[in-house]
Design a protein around this motif. Structure first.
Motif, PDB file in Angstrom:
ATOM      1  N   THR A  15      -2.313   0.549 -63.632  1.00  0.00           N
ATOM      2  CA  THR A  15      -3.400   0.556 -64.478  1.00  0.00           C
ATOM      3  C   THR A  15      -3.483   1.945 -65.370  1.00  0.00           C
ATOM      4  OG1 THR A  15      -4.615   1.626 -62.675  1.00  0.00           O
ATOM      5  CG2 THR A  15      -4.904  -0.702 -62.725  1.00  0.00           C
ATOM      6  N   ASN A  16      -2.577   2.734 -65.079  1.00  0.00           N
ATOM      7  CA  ASN A  16      -2.505   3.847 -65.888  1.00  0.00           C
ATOM      8  C   ASN A  16      -1.204   4.157 -66.605  1.00  0.00           C
ATOM      9  OD1 ASN A  16      -1.212   4.823 -63.522  1.00  0.00           O
ATOM     10  ND2 ASN A  16      -2.016   6.516 -63.227  1.00  0.00           N
ATOM     11  N   GLY A  17      -0.446   3.193 -66.710  1.00  0.00           N
ATOM     12  CA  GLY A  17       0.818   3.731 -67.232  1.00  0.00           C
ATOM     13  C   GLY A  17       1.804   4.072 -66.624  1.00  0.00           C
ATOM     14  N   GLN A  18       1.622   4.242 -65.281  1.00  0.00           N
ATOM     15  CA  GLN A  18       2.715   5.253 -64.435  1.00  0.00           C
ATOM     16  C   GLN A  18       2.669   4.311 -63.072  1.00  0.00           C
ATOM     17  OE1 GLN A  18       0.992   9.194 -63.925  1.00  0.00           O
ATOM     18  NE2 GLN A  18       2.654   9.771 -65.655  1.00  0.00           N
ATOM     19  N   THR A  42       6.886   6.624 -66.114  1.00  0.00           N
ATOM     20  CA  THR A  42       5.734   6.357 -67.344  1.00  0.00           C
ATOM     21  C   THR A  42       6.469   5.129 -67.994  1.00  0.00           C
ATOM     22  OG1 THR A  42       5.207   8.617 -67.581  1.00  0.00           O
ATOM     23  CG2 THR A  42       4.712   7.117 -69.254  1.00  0.00           C
TER      24      THR A  42
END
Length: 372
Positions: free
Chosen positions: A304-307, A345
């Motif tokens: 959900t947070n790109g990581q 990432t």
């Protein structure tokens, strides 16, 4: 030269059917050999365009819109991905094999059977199946002859692009065979592996007959196979093919080639459309220690947070992000970890389903993730 994706390449992709037909793989619901049989039933009974028809197919399936990007013949045995090719061929020219020449590289091109004709006694429709019959330099084709593919230890012949012939390394993922093999360059090892997996699936039900045929038993074409309809490959060569499939993921060139051949033959290579089918058939059911996986934990999933975090005790040499179409969209070599956790990432990645492939020495693992 290095891969070039320009407008002409994109137009080529659109021109040859841009995606998998809706519902094509709906019946592929199983795992292991059950899945292989289901895939066989989907891709069997293809349209045979004849041996001469291969050259017409190649004008759509095997033109170079990825390296020199000039529409010349794309030959896995002469293409240099990192520099200028030593020579190039143009379809329709007098370089097409006419029974003469071919005494050195760069004179003539012809049709290379990745699975040698001697294995299936030159029968149809195998002889003219473009999914595993490719255009190549005539001289290099003759150097490969009907040798199995493998990892060359010491070369006694090397083509202009670095394809090699010599004794098999007989260690690591290629352990178990010491005879002479042919090794393509890294750029095309996965392509060749997926052609073998296609052959094993499309011709299921005939493989035992191929294996016991007189011509096949007298040639080196036999050694990559084990005579069964399910497992298909002998242990050493299954290990080689699975390793190459993992090391060289599906490329845009393969996707375009698959689409072009479908347009001519009305069947597809399922292992290009769905790379995960390879391990679903051979890795998890028939591997028996030949193909080992890395034990990992991937979280959070969905991302959900790109990581995304990957926890494992293994030392990872490479982490790849592959989209649902089998295209490599992010490749991280020699990643760093903290307390056995790799944090990656995902840069500029659209929402959807992806595969995280982790590679460590001769082991690999693939996990599906969702990016929100």
């Amino acid at each position: 030269m290095k891969k070039i994706y320009t407008l002409s390449a994109l137009l080529f992709s659109v021109a040859v059917l841009a995606q998998i037909p809706a519902g094509y793989y709906d019946a592929a619901t199983g795992t292991g050999y059950t899945l292989k049989t289901q895939l066989h039933n989907i891709i069997k009974d293809h349209t045979d365009q004849g041996y001469g028809g291969l050259y017409e197919t190649y004008t759509a399936s095997d033109k170079d819109f990825y390296y020199e990007n000039d529409g010349t013949l794309l030959d896995m045995y002469s293409e240099n991905p990192d520099g200028e090719d030593a020579y190039e061929y143009t379809y329709g020219s007098d370089a097409q094999d006419d029974g003469s020449g071919g005494t050195s590289e760069g004179q003539k091109f012809n049709r290379e059977h990745i699975i040698p004709q001697s294995y299936f006694s030159s029968q149809s429709p195998m002889r003219s199946d473009a999914h595993f019959v490719v255009p190549t330099d005539k001289y290099v084709n003759a150097q490969r002859n009907n040798l199995p593919f493998g990892k060359v230890a010491t070369a006694n012949y090397t083509s202009t692009n670095g394809s090699k012939r010599g004794s098999n390394l007989n260690s690591g993922y290629s352990a178990g065979y010491s005879g002479t093999v042919f090794e393509p360059i890294d750029e095309f090892k996965g392509d060749i592996a997926r052609m073998f997996f296609y052959f094993a699936t499309r011709y299921e039900g005939q493989l035992t007959d191929f294996y016991t045929a007189t011509e096949a038993t007298s040639t080196q074409a036999k050694v990559m196979f084990d005579g069964t309809e399910g497992h298909t490959f002998s242990p050493t060569f299954l290990s080689i093919l699975l390793s190459w499939n993992a090391q060289d993921p599906v490329s845009q060139r393969e996707i375009d080639r698959n689409n072009a051949i479908y347009d001519r033959q009305d069947n597809r290579n399922p292992y290009i459309d769905h790379p995960e089918y390879v391990t679903a058939v051979w890795g998890t059911i028939a591997g028996t220690g030949v193909y080992q996986t890395i034990k990992i934990s991937v979280y959070p999933n969905p991302v959900t947070n790109g990581q995304v975090n990957i926890s494992t005790d293994a030392v990872l040499n490479e982490i790849q992000l592959i989209n649902i179409n089998g295209q490599l969209v992010q490749d991280i070599k020699n990643p760093n970890s903290v307390n056995h956790t790799y944090t990656i990432t995902l840069s500029g990645i659209a929402k959807g389903f992806y595969f995280i492939k982790t590679i460590s020495a001769d082991k690999t693992n693939t996990e599906k993730i969702i990016v929100n």
